[in-house]
Design a protein around this motif. Structure first.
Motif, PDB file in Angstrom:
ATOM      1  N   ALA A  98      61.970  20.537  55.975  1.00  0.00           N
ATOM      2  CA  ALA A  98      62.289  20.405  54.725  1.00  0.00           C
ATOM      3  C   ALA A  98      61.195  20.788  53.717  1.00  0.00           C
ATOM      4  N   VAL A  99      59.783  20.253  54.395  1.00  0.00           N
ATOM      5  CA  VAL A  99      58.869  20.519  53.567  1.00  0.00           C
ATOM      6  C   VAL A  99      58.064  21.867  53.765  1.00  0.00           C
ATOM      7  N   GLY A 100      58.271  22.329  55.114  1.00  0.00           N
ATOM      8  CA  GLY A 100      57.844  23.477  55.250  1.00  0.00           C
ATOM      9  C   GLY A 100      58.360  24.702  54.406  1.00  0.00           C
ATOM     10  N   ALA A 101      59.673  24.388  54.609  1.00  0.00           N
ATOM     11  CA  ALA A 101      60.685  25.523  53.652  1.00  0.00           C
ATOM     12  C   ALA A 101      60.230  25.357  52.365  1.00  0.00           C
ATOM     13  N   GLY A 102      60.026  24.046  51.770  1.00  0.00           N
ATOM     14  CA  GLY A 102      59.830  24.115  50.325  1.00  0.00           C
ATOM     15  C   GLY A 102      58.578  24.528  49.817  1.00  0.00           C
ATOM     16  N   VAL A 103      57.400  24.669  50.778  1.00  0.00           N
ATOM     17  CA  VAL A 103      56.154  25.032  50.525  1.00  0.00           C
ATOM     18  C   VAL A 103      56.127  26.660  50.387  1.00  0.00           C
ATOM     19  N   LEU A 104      57.105  27.040  51.603  1.00  0.00           N
ATOM     20  CA  LEU A 104      57.196  28.535  51.546  1.00  0.00           C
ATOM     21  C   LEU A 104      57.913  29.116  50.359  1.00  0.00           C
ATOM     22  N   LEU A 105      59.074  28.179  49.913  1.00  0.00           N
ATOM     23  CA  LEU A 105      59.482  28.740  48.564  1.00  0.00           C
ATOM     24  C   LEU A 105      58.768  28.692  47.380  1.00  0.00           C
ATOM     25  N   VAL A 106      57.751  27.788  47.185  1.00  0.00           N
ATOM     26  CA  VAL A 106      56.904  27.809  46.165  1.00  0.00           C
ATOM     27  C   VAL A 106      56.178  29.139  46.189  1.00  0.00           C
ATOM     28  N   GLY A 107      55.611  29.445  47.567  1.00  0.00           N
ATOM     29  CA  GLY A 107      54.690  30.661  47.714  1.00  0.00           C
ATOM     30  C   GLY A 107      55.523  32.053  47.305  1.00  0.00           C
ATOM     31  N   VAL A 108      56.788  31.908  47.675  1.00  0.00           N
ATOM     32  CA  VAL A 108      57.534  33.188  47.312  1.00  0.00           C
ATOM     33  C   VAL A 108      57.771  33.104  45.926  1.00  0.00           C
ATOM     34  N   LEU A 109      58.148  32.114  45.142  1.00  0.00           N
ATOM     35  CA  LEU A 109      58.259  31.883  43.554  1.00  0.00           C
ATOM     36  C   LEU A 109      57.025  32.616  43.018  1.00  0.00           C
ATOM     37  N   ALA A 110      55.673  31.986  43.488  1.00  0.00           N
ATOM     38  CA  ALA A 110      54.586  32.395  42.978  1.00  0.00           C
ATOM     39  C   ALA A 110      54.411  33.858  43.131  1.00  0.00           C
ATOM     40  N   TYR A 111      54.773  34.630  44.097  1.00  0.00           N
ATOM     41  CA  TYR A 111      54.724  35.876  44.553  1.00  0.00           C
ATOM     42  C   TYR A 111      55.678  36.544  43.235  1.00  0.00           C
ATOM     43  N   GLY A 112      56.751  36.353  43.219  1.00  0.00           N
ATOM     44  CA  GLY A 112      57.883  36.793  42.263  1.00  0.00           C
ATOM     45  C   GLY A 112      57.376  36.911  40.660  1.00  0.00           C
ATOM     46  N   VAL A 113      56.554  35.814  40.422  1.00  0.00           N
ATOM     47  CA  VAL A 113      55.888  35.611  39.180  1.00  0.00           C
ATOM     48  C   VAL A 113      54.804  36.595  38.869  1.00  0.00           C
ATOM     49  N   ARG A 114      54.175  36.898  39.861  1.00  0.00           N
ATOM     50  CA  ARG A 114      52.966  37.710  39.746  1.00  0.00           C
ATOM     51  C   ARG A 114      53.433  39.097  39.772  1.00  0.00           C
ATOM     52  N   ARG A 115      54.446  39.457  40.481  1.00  0.00           N
ATOM     53  CA  ARG A 115      55.079  40.699  40.455  1.00  0.00           C
ATOM     54  C   ARG A 115      55.798  41.082  39.249  1.00  0.00           C
ATOM     55  N   SER A 116      56.343  40.043  38.551  1.00  0.00           N
ATOM     56  CA  SER A 116      57.064  40.238  37.302  1.00  0.00           C
ATOM     57  C   SER A 116      56.038  40.501  36.198  1.00  0.00           C
ATOM     58  N   ARG A 117      54.931  39.838  36.153  1.00  0.00           N
ATOM     59  CA  ARG A 117      53.965  39.996  35.236  1.00  0.00           C
ATOM     60  C   ARG A 117      53.226  41.407  35.419  1.00  0.00           C
ATOM     61  N   ALA A 118      52.935  42.049  36.663  1.00  0.00           N
ATOM     62  CA  ALA A 118      52.490  43.064  37.045  1.00  0.00           C
ATOM     63  C   ALA A 118      53.411  44.318  36.582  1.00  0.00           C
ATOM     64  N   ALA A 119      54.818  43.894  36.523  1.00  0.00           N
ATOM     65  CA  ALA A 119      55.448  45.066  36.190  1.00  0.00           C
ATOM     66  C   ALA A 119      55.673  45.220  34.663  1.00  0.00           C
ATOM     67  N   ARG A 120      55.322  44.190  33.961  1.00  0.00           N
ATOM     68  CA  ARG A 120      55.453  44.281  32.416  1.00  0.00           C
ATOM     69  C   ARG A 120      54.029  44.631  31.818  1.00  0.00           C
TER      70      ARG A 120
END
Length: 415
Positions: A393-415
Motif C-alpha cells: 500500500a505504501v509503495g503503491a501510494g508513493v509511486l502514485l505521488v511520483g506519477v502525479l508529479a510527472y503529470g503536473v510537470r508535463r502539463s505545465r510544459a505543454a502550456r
C-alpha cells in the motif's frame, strides 16, 4: 541514445572493482537481518524462497547487463526505460529507485547505529551518513577501495559463522527439511523479503558511465557478483537453519549472533556484531553511490532540479547530487525509525526491475531471446504483490505521488 558531452564522469572501474561494489551492496546488512523475517514467513521453506529470489535476480541481472552494455550511462534502468519504452517509464523506474533506496539508505545507517551504540543509534547513523558522503565526494576510486576492505571483513565474519555452525554438535541436517506453514504464499513473501538483499548488482549498472570498456565489463561483473552473493547467502542460510531450526531462526533478533552462541562459541558473537555494523556501512556506501548517480541522470533531464546534474571539476563525481542525497538520508536517519521501510524498498526495487525487464524485452525479437526478461518481469510483479500488505500500500501510494508529479510537470510544459 541521449548523450551529455562535456559533463561526463571518469571511467576508472574495471571488472574487479565493479564486482566488489556489487558485492558491497549485496553481501551487506541484509544477510544479518533478512533471514529471520523470511523464516517467520516461510519456515524452513525460506530456502525455497531464496531460490525463487535468486532466479528473479538472475533474470534481472541478465536483462540489466545487456542494457547496461548498450547504454553505459549513469542512471541504470532510468536510462534504459527512457530509451526503450519512453520517457514516462524511465521516469517511473528512476522515481521508484531514488525514493525506495533513499529510505533503504536511512535503514542501513540506523542498522549501523543499532549495532555500534544502541543507545545513540540515531546519532551514530547520522555520523555514518556524513562520513560516507565525504568518502564518495572524494572520488569513486576511494569508494571502491573502501568497499573492497568492507567486503573482505564481512566475508571473513560470514565464513566464521558458517564453519562454527556446521562443525558444532548442535548442527542437525534434519532441521533443513522443507516445511512451509503458509504454503506458496509464505515462500513468495520470503522471496520478496530476501530479494532486497540481492538487489545490489544494480549499483554496477547505475555506475555505467564510470566503468572502463562497459560493453565487456558490465556483462561480466553483474553475473559474477550475483553468483558469489548467492553462494554466500545459501551457505549462511543452511548453517544458521541447521543450528537454530526454522522456529528459532524466526524468533531471533540477531540470528547470526544467536547461531554462534547456540553452536557453543559465544565469544564470536561480538565479532558478528562488528561484522554486521561493517556490512551495513558497506551497503550504505554503495546505496549512496547508486542513488546519487540516478539523481544525476534524472536531473540532467530536468525531472529533478537541474543543479543536481553538476559534476565536480576535480573529483569527477556528481557532487551536488551526492550532497543532496546525503542530506536527505541524514535527516531521515536522525528523525525516523525506517526499519519498516525494507518492505517498501523491496516494492520500489521490484518496480524498477520490472521496467528493466520490459526494456530488455525490446532488444531483440524472437521467443528464445525474450524468455529471460519475460520470467524476470513476471517474477518482479508476483514478488512485489506478495510482500506484506502495508508495504504494498505504501509503495503503491508513493509511486502514485511520483506519477502525479510527472503529470503536473508535463502539463505545465505543454502550456
Amino acid at each position: 541514445m541521449t548523450t551529455h558531452s562535456g559533463s561526463g564522469l571518469r571511467r576508472t572501474l574495471g571488472v574487479g572493482d565493479a564486482v566488489v561494489i556489487g558485492l558491497g551492496s549485496m553481501v551487506g546488512a541484509g544477510i544479518f537481518a533478512a533471514l529471520a523475517p523470511a523464516a517467520r514467513a516461510a519456515g524452513s521453506g525460506l530456502l525455497l524462497g531464496l531460490a525463487v529470489a535468486a532466479v528473479v535476480a538472475y533474470c534481472n541481472a541478465t536483462s540489466s547487463a545487456r542494457l547496461a552494455a548498450l547504454y553505459p550511462a549513469s542512471g541504470g534502468t532510468y536510462v534504459y526505460g527512457r530509451e526503450r519504452l519512453g520517457e514516462f517509464w524511465g521516469y517511473l523506474a528512476g522515481w521508484a529507485f531514488v525514493v525506495g533506496k533513499t529510505a533503504s539508505c536511512a535503514a542501513m545507517a540506523l542498522t549501523v547505529g543499532a549495532y555500534v551504540w544502541p543507545g545513540q543509534a540515531h546519532a551514530v547513523a547520522v555520523a555514518a551518513v556524513v562520513a560516507l558522503t565525504a568518502v564518495n565526494y572524494g572520488g569513486l576510486q576511494k569508494s571502491a577501495w573502501l568497499t573492497r576492505a568492507i567486503v573482505a571483513v564481512v566475508l571473513a565474519v560470514l565464513a566464521s559463522v558458517v564453519v562454527v555452525s556446521l562443525t558444532s554438535g548442535e548442527a542437525d541436517a534434519g532441521r533443513l527439511g522443507i516445511e512451509v506453514p503458509d504454503g506458496a504464499g509464505g515462500v513468495l513473501q520470503a522471496a520478496g523479503l530476501l530479494f532486497f538483499a540481492f538487489a545490489g548488482y544494480a549499483r554496477i549498472a547505475t555506475l555505467g558511465e564510470e566503468v572502463r570498456d562497459p560493453a565487456r565489463t558490465i556483462p561480466r561483473a553483474i553475473p559474477l557478483a550475483l553468483g558469489i552473493a548467492l553462494a554466500v547467502y545459501a551457505a549462511v542460510a543452511v548453517a544458521v537453519l541447521s543450528v537454530l531450526g526454522a522456529k528459532g531462526l524466526g524468533e531471533a533478533t540477531a540470528p547470526l549472533a544467536d547461531a554462534v552462541r547456540a553452536a557453543g562459541v559465544p565469544g564470536l558473537a561480538p565479532v558478528v556484531r562488528v561484522g554486521a555494523a561493517v556490512a551495513a556501512l558497506g551497503s550504505l556506501l554503495a546505496l549512496i553511490l547508486g542513488v546519487s548517480r540516478t539523481t544525476l541522470a534524472m536531473a540532467r533531464d530536468r525531472h529533478l532540479p537541474g543543479g543536481l546534474a553538476a559534476v565536480h571539476p576535480r573529483f569527477q563525481v556528481p557532487h551536488r547530487a551526492e550532497l543532496a542525497v546525503g542530506a536527505v538520508v541524514a535527516v531521515l536517519a536522525a528523525t525516523l525509525d525506517v526499519r519498516g521501510a525494507i518492505g517498501f524498498s523491496s516494492f520500489g526495487v521490484l518496480t524498477y526491475y520490472a521496467v528493466a525487464n520490459a526494456s530488455a524485452w525490446t532488444l531483440r525479437p524472437g521467443p528464445a531471446a525474450r524468455v529471460v526478461p519475460a520470467v524476470g518481469l513476471a517474477g518482479c510483479v508476483v514478488l512485489a504483490f506478495s510482500l506484506p500488505g502495508l508495504s504494498v500500500a505504501v509503495g503503491a501510494g508513493v509511486l502514485l505521488v511520483g506519477v502525479l508529479a510527472y503529470g503536473v510537470r508535463r502539463s505545465r510544459a505543454a502550456r
